[in-house]
Design an enzyme around this catalytic site. Structure first.
Site, PDB file in Angstrom:
ATOM      1  N   LEU A 175       0.830  -0.723   0.296  1.00  0.00           N
ATOM      2  CA  LEU A 175      -0.126   0.233   0.214  1.00  0.00           C
ATOM      3  C   LEU A 175       0.673   1.590  -0.367  1.00  0.00           C
ATOM      4  CD1 LEU A 175      -3.029  -1.413   2.749  1.00  0.00           C
ATOM      5  CD2 LEU A 175      -3.389  -0.993  -0.027  1.00  0.00           C
TER       6      LEU A 175
ATOM      7  N   HIS B   6       3.711 -10.818   9.615  1.00  0.00           N
ATOM      8  CA  HIS B   6       5.062 -10.701   8.507  1.00  0.00           C
ATOM      9  C   HIS B   6       5.783 -12.063   9.028  1.00  0.00           C
ATOM     10  CE1 HIS B   6       8.198 -10.352   5.287  1.00  0.00           C
ATOM     11  NE2 HIS B   6       9.201 -10.832   6.742  1.00  0.00           N
TER      12      HIS B   6
END
Ligand code: GAR
Length: 203
Positions: free
Chosen positions: A94, A110
């Site tokens: 993004l 993550h």
């Protein structure tokens, strides 16, 4: 209740962990109000529907560029009055234009111990391939706030996972999910939702 949107692209096992955590009361300060996928075929959408959660599909391909894609995403999130955005296997970076609208209101999971094996190009199985190729003995998962630097925002929670002899990227990915991601993502969502709820109530 903090209104949460979960952004997904694939299988959605992290979304499932969030749904289960909500049922068990591990997440109690927030409520998953919407699941958004950039991939119309994501199995995560089925998981959302089974749990009775509203879904939206914003296929990346249908938008001329990132800013048009993000404009549609913002409109979708605003219509649903979303306060907290959770990236759970969302495979699209993004832009700053988007992230700056939602400072400390976007979190990501993550599959490594940041700052190892993260940033551009490190996603999904590639992360575990890189960890095995390097020969590290310990890896894990990280939940962090999202800012304009890919995987560069403030860390909220981390959990380590041992690498074993003979691990393949697939075996390691599964262990990191089971032992780390599915545990720390729900906990981080509750932590952040609770903080946001307190602020709203002026406590
Ligand atoms: C998870 O391992 C997640 O950490 C990773 O993709 C997988 C998605 O699985 N995300 C990234 O690599 C983001 N950089 P899921 O769809 O089953 O939750």
């Amino acid at each position: 209740m903090t209104k949460i949107a979960v952004l997904v692209s694939g299988g959605g096992t992290n979304l499932q962990a969030l749904i289960d955590a909500q049922k068990k009361g591990i997440i109690k300060s927030g409520e998953i109000a919407l699941v958004v996928s950039n991939n119309p075929n994501a199995y995560a959408l089925e998981r959302a529907k089974k749990a009775g959660i509203a879904t939206a599909v914003i296929p990346g391909k249908e938008y001329k560029d990132q800013s048009e894609f993000e404009a549609k995403l913002v409109e979708t999130l605003e219509t649903a009055e979303i306060e907290l955005i959770v990236l759970a296997g969302f495979m699209r970076i993004l832009s700053e234009n988007f992230t700056s609208r939602y400072t400390r209101r976007i979190i990501n999971v993550h599959p490594s111990l940041i700052p190892s094996f993260c940033g551009k190009g490190f996603y999904g199985l590639h992360v575990h391939e890189a960890a095995l190729a390097y020969g590290v003995k310990v890896t894990g998962a990280t939940v962090h706030f999202v800012n304009e630097i890919p995987d560069g925002g403030e860390i909220i929670l981390q959990k380590s996972v041992q690498i074993r002899k003979g691990d393949t990227p697939e075996v390691l990915q599964r262990r990191v999910m089971e032992q780390a991601e599915w545990k720390i993502l729900p906990r981080a969502v509750e932590l952040v939702s609770k903080e946001m709820k307190k602020k709203k109530e002026g406590k």
